[in-house]
Enzyme design. Sequence first.
Site, PDB file in Angstrom:
ATOM      1  N   ASP A  35     -62.570  26.826   7.574  1.00  0.00           N
ATOM      2  CA  ASP A  35     -63.607  25.894   8.026  1.00  0.00           C
ATOM      3  C   ASP A  35     -62.982  24.653   8.668  1.00  0.00           C
ATOM      4  O   ASP A  35     -61.891  24.236   8.284  1.00  0.00           O
ATOM      5  CB  ASP A  35     -64.471  25.494   6.818  1.00  0.00           C
ATOM      6  CG  ASP A  35     -65.776  24.831   7.238  1.00  0.00           C
ATOM      7  OD1 ASP A  35     -66.128  24.886   8.433  1.00  0.00           O
ATOM      8  OD2 ASP A  35     -66.434  24.252   6.366  1.00  0.00           O
ATOM      9  N   GLY A  36     -63.685  24.084   9.635  1.00  0.00           N
ATOM     10  CA  GLY A  36     -63.264  22.806  10.208  1.00  0.00           C
ATOM     11  C   GLY A  36     -62.806  22.877  11.654  1.00  0.00           C
ATOM     12  O   GLY A  36     -62.336  21.877  12.199  1.00  0.00           O
ATOM     13  N   ASN A  37     -62.951  24.031  12.288  1.00  0.00           N
ATOM     14  CA  ASN A  37     -62.525  24.156  13.702  1.00  0.00           C
ATOM     15  C   ASN A  37     -63.301  23.186  14.589  1.00  0.00           C
ATOM     16  O   ASN A  37     -62.740  22.562  15.491  1.00  0.00           O
ATOM     17  CB  ASN A  37     -62.776  25.574  14.216  1.00  0.00           C
ATOM     18  CG  ASN A  37     -61.933  26.613  13.503  1.00  0.00           C
ATOM     19  OD1 ASN A  37     -61.034  26.269  12.760  1.00  0.00           O
ATOM     20  ND2 ASN A  37     -62.229  27.880  13.734  1.00  0.00           N
ATOM     21  N   GLY A  38     -64.610  23.099  14.338  1.00  0.00           N
ATOM     22  CA  GLY A  38     -65.472  22.248  15.170  1.00  0.00           C
ATOM     23  C   GLY A  38     -65.081  20.782  15.044  1.00  0.00           C
ATOM     24  O   GLY A  38     -64.961  20.057  16.034  1.00  0.00           O
ATOM     25  N   ARG A  39     -64.864  20.336  13.784  1.00  0.00           N
ATOM     26  CA  ARG A  39     -64.499  18.934  13.559  1.00  0.00           C
ATOM     27  C   ARG A  39     -63.118  18.624  14.143  1.00  0.00           C
ATOM     28  O   ARG A  39     -62.872  17.541  14.658  1.00  0.00           O
ATOM     29  CB  ARG A  39     -64.526  18.622  12.053  1.00  0.00           C
ATOM     30  CG  ARG A  39     -65.903  18.240  11.576  1.00  0.00           C
ATOM     31  CD  ARG A  39     -66.023  18.358  10.087  1.00  0.00           C
ATOM     32  NE  ARG A  39     -66.135  19.757   9.685  1.00  0.00           N
ATOM     33  CZ  ARG A  39     -66.057  20.160   8.427  1.00  0.00           C
ATOM     34  NH1 ARG A  39     -65.824  19.304   7.461  1.00  0.00           N
ATOM     35  NH2 ARG A  39     -66.197  21.441   8.130  1.00  0.00           N
ATOM     36  N   TRP A  40     -62.238  19.601  14.079  1.00  0.00           N
ATOM     37  CA  TRP A  40     -60.889  19.425  14.655  1.00  0.00           C
ATOM     38  C   TRP A  40     -61.019  19.167  16.161  1.00  0.00           C
ATOM     39  O   TRP A  40     -60.374  18.279  16.701  1.00  0.00           O
ATOM     40  CB  TRP A  40     -60.068  20.687  14.393  1.00  0.00           C
ATOM     41  CG  TRP A  40     -58.636  20.631  14.839  1.00  0.00           C
ATOM     42  CD1 TRP A  40     -57.556  20.268  14.081  1.00  0.00           C
ATOM     43  CD2 TRP A  40     -58.125  20.964  16.141  1.00  0.00           C
ATOM     44  NE1 TRP A  40     -56.406  20.350  14.826  1.00  0.00           N
ATOM     45  CE2 TRP A  40     -56.724  20.771  16.097  1.00  0.00           C
ATOM     46  CE3 TRP A  40     -58.703  21.399  17.332  1.00  0.00           C
ATOM     47  CZ2 TRP A  40     -55.895  21.001  17.200  1.00  0.00           C
ATOM     48  CZ3 TRP A  40     -57.879  21.622  18.428  1.00  0.00           C
ATOM     49  CH2 TRP A  40     -56.500  21.423  18.357  1.00  0.00           C
ATOM     50  N   ARG A  48     -65.927  22.794  21.214  1.00  0.00           N
ATOM     51  CA  ARG A  48     -65.749  23.466  19.912  1.00  0.00           C
ATOM     52  C   ARG A  48     -64.856  24.696  20.019  1.00  0.00           C
ATOM     53  O   ARG A  48     -64.065  24.987  19.120  1.00  0.00           O
ATOM     54  CB  ARG A  48     -67.114  23.877  19.343  1.00  0.00           C
ATOM     55  CG  ARG A  48     -67.982  22.723  18.922  1.00  0.00           C
ATOM     56  CD  ARG A  48     -69.314  23.233  18.404  1.00  0.00           C
ATOM     57  NE  ARG A  48     -69.134  24.167  17.302  1.00  0.00           N
ATOM     58  CZ  ARG A  48     -68.928  23.800  16.040  1.00  0.00           C
ATOM     59  NH1 ARG A  48     -68.876  22.536  15.711  1.00  0.00           N
ATOM     60  NH2 ARG A  48     -68.772  24.696  15.095  1.00  0.00           N
ATOM     61  N   THR A  81     -72.950  36.409   8.726  1.00  0.00           N
ATOM     62  CA  THR A  81     -74.254  36.858   9.249  1.00  0.00           C
ATOM     63  C   THR A  81     -75.088  35.644   9.691  1.00  0.00           C
ATOM     64  O   THR A  81     -75.981  35.775  10.517  1.00  0.00           O
ATOM     65  CB  THR A  81     -75.037  37.665   8.186  1.00  0.00           C
ATOM     66  OG1 THR A  81     -75.056  36.909   6.979  1.00  0.00           O
ATOM     67  CG2 THR A  81     -74.408  39.012   7.914  1.00  0.00           C
ATOM     68  N   ASN A  83     -73.747  33.013  11.201  1.00  0.00           N
ATOM     69  CA  ASN A  83     -73.155  32.413  12.420  1.00  0.00           C
ATOM     70  C   ASN A  83     -73.905  32.784  13.699  1.00  0.00           C
ATOM     71  O   ASN A  83     -73.708  32.148  14.733  1.00  0.00           O
ATOM     72  CB  ASN A  83     -71.675  32.787  12.558  1.00  0.00           C
ATOM     73  CG  ASN A  83     -70.773  32.034  11.604  1.00  0.00           C
ATOM     74  OD1 ASN A  83     -69.715  32.515  11.209  1.00  0.00           O
ATOM     75  ND2 ASN A  83     -71.175  30.832  11.206  1.00  0.00           N
ATOM     76  N   TRP A  84     -74.810  33.785  13.632  1.00  0.00           N
ATOM     77  CA  TRP A  84     -75.610  34.129  14.817  1.00  0.00           C
ATOM     78  C   TRP A  84     -76.532  32.981  15.215  1.00  0.00           C
ATOM     79  O   TRP A  84     -77.080  32.980  16.314  1.00  0.00           O
ATOM     80  CB  TRP A  84     -76.446  35.396  14.554  1.00  0.00           C
ATOM     81  CG  TRP A  84     -75.621  36.632  14.339  1.00  0.00           C
ATOM     82  CD1 TRP A  84     -75.433  37.296  13.164  1.00  0.00           C
ATOM     83  CD2 TRP A  84     -74.872  37.367  15.327  1.00  0.00           C
ATOM     84  NE1 TRP A  84     -74.617  38.383  13.347  1.00  0.00           N
ATOM     85  CE2 TRP A  84     -74.262  38.456  14.667  1.00  0.00           C
ATOM     86  CE3 TRP A  84     -74.650  37.206  16.700  1.00  0.00           C
ATOM     87  CZ2 TRP A  84     -73.449  39.378  15.326  1.00  0.00           C
ATOM     88  CZ3 TRP A  84     -73.850  38.124  17.351  1.00  0.00           C
ATOM     89  CH2 TRP A  84     -73.259  39.197  16.676  1.00  0.00           C
TER      90      TRP A  84
HETATM   91  C1  FPP Z   1     -65.685  27.573  10.874  1.00  0.00           C
HETATM   92  O1  FPP Z   1     -65.446  26.345  11.526  1.00  0.00           O
HETATM   93  C2  FPP Z   1     -65.030  28.657  11.588  1.00  0.00           C
HETATM   94  C3  FPP Z   1     -65.671  29.718  12.131  1.00  0.00           C
HETATM   95  C4  FPP Z   1     -67.123  29.927  12.026  1.00  0.00           C
HETATM   96  C5  FPP Z   1     -64.942  30.760  12.885  1.00  0.00           C
HETATM   97  C6  FPP Z   1     -63.581  31.093  12.407  1.00  0.00           C
HETATM   98  C7  FPP Z   1     -62.823  31.634  13.546  1.00  0.00           C
HETATM   99  C8  FPP Z   1     -61.496  31.444  13.757  1.00  0.00           C
HETATM  100  C9  FPP Z   1     -60.615  30.772  12.805  1.00  0.00           C
HETATM  101  C10 FPP Z   1     -60.831  31.899  15.029  1.00  0.00           C
HETATM  102  C11 FPP Z   1     -60.897  33.339  15.319  1.00  0.00           C
HETATM  103  C12 FPP Z   1     -60.579  34.225  14.171  1.00  0.00           C
HETATM  104  C13 FPP Z   1     -59.744  35.274  14.233  1.00  0.00           C
HETATM  105  C14 FPP Z   1     -59.597  36.167  13.078  1.00  0.00           C
HETATM  106  C15 FPP Z   1     -58.954  35.539  15.429  1.00  0.00           C
HETATM  107  P1  FPP Z   1     -66.680  25.508  12.065  1.00  0.00           P
HETATM  108  O2  FPP Z   1     -66.900  25.867  13.493  1.00  0.00           O
HETATM  109  O3  FPP Z   1     -67.884  25.728  11.181  1.00  0.00           O
HETATM  110  O4  FPP Z   1     -66.129  24.049  11.919  1.00  0.00           O
HETATM  111  P2  FPP Z   1     -66.998  22.728  11.631  1.00  0.00           P
HETATM  112  O5  FPP Z   1     -67.614  22.898  10.267  1.00  0.00           O
HETATM  113  O6  FPP Z   1     -65.977  21.648  11.669  1.00  0.00           O
HETATM  114  O7  FPP Z   1     -68.028  22.630  12.739  1.00  0.00           O
END
Ligand code: FPP
Length: 273
Positions: A35-40, A48, A81, A83-84
């Site tokens: 978790d945290g890709n978006g905030r990063w 995002r 499920t 995330n859609w």
């Molecule tokens: C949650 O961060 C992350 C996801 C919903 C997707 C995870 C995907 C990856 C790590 C990349 C691709 C994966 C593979 C296996 C190649 P978020 O977007 O909810 O972050 P946030 O809470 O900060 O918005």
Amino acid sequence: MIDKDGIARPGTPERQILDEIRPEGLPRHIAIIMDGNGRWAKARNLPRIQGHRAGAQAVRTTLETTARLGIEVITLYAFSTENWKRPKLEIRALWALLKEFIDSQLETFKKNNLRFQAIGDLERLDPSVRRYVDRARHVTRDCTGTLVQIALNYSGRHELSRVIRTAVADAAQGLLKPETLDEAWIDRHLDTAGVPDPDLLIRTSGEQRISNFLLWQIAYSEIYFTRVLWPDFGTAEFLEAIRAYQQRDRRFGGLSPDAKPESISPGGSPVQA
Ligand code: FPP
């Protein structure tokens, strides 16, 4: 056998943590809520998807360390499920990233003896995604090292509802009797059939939730939360989670081996022997 030099060079902070990890007490199965890709991305004024891209790099690093530690199974929550509900553009980019990941990593998977498996409701995936997933599973089918499970269109409740549906269908055909439906039967019908339950569940980004991940399987998992955002989750953070796991006292509902024996007093309250 841990490939220590492959994970961290002597004298580095990572190596210091690694040296404190006991090879005989490693978790067999590690599950991760990435978790945290978006905030990063937001912190860097990036879209995002750039956060997800950086997250995919963290997946590569984590898998390399997992293989070198000799961990049996790792399960990564890549697409739930729920995330859609995200914007179409982000969803499309996530699936494109998965395909790119499989394309670029298949050789590395084979080289590191990693076996690929997807869990989740795969029937609902786009046929092009399924082709990638099937190819990855096929190409790595004889690998005997770490099993890498990627959860795609997965949620714990959805998995359990599919198991219940199978049970009802089997019962209707006379193939299942109420007395044979026990925990072992359920285990055998989960997406993770034959795989040991996670010993350690890691969630990054500071959120302290399970978010519908492996609900049945984590009954006795140790849970490790870190504030580090997934794209920043490097070797040191991963090793730190394992070191913390090794300091836990796992009792599975019983007592520690070193617990002092107690007797019960006539009034019913325990008395230290
Ligand atoms: C949650 O961060 C992350 C996801 C919903 C997707 C995870 C995907 C990856 C790590 C990349 C691709 C994966 C593979 C296996 C190649 P978020 O977007 O909810 O972050 P946030 O809470 O900060 O918005």
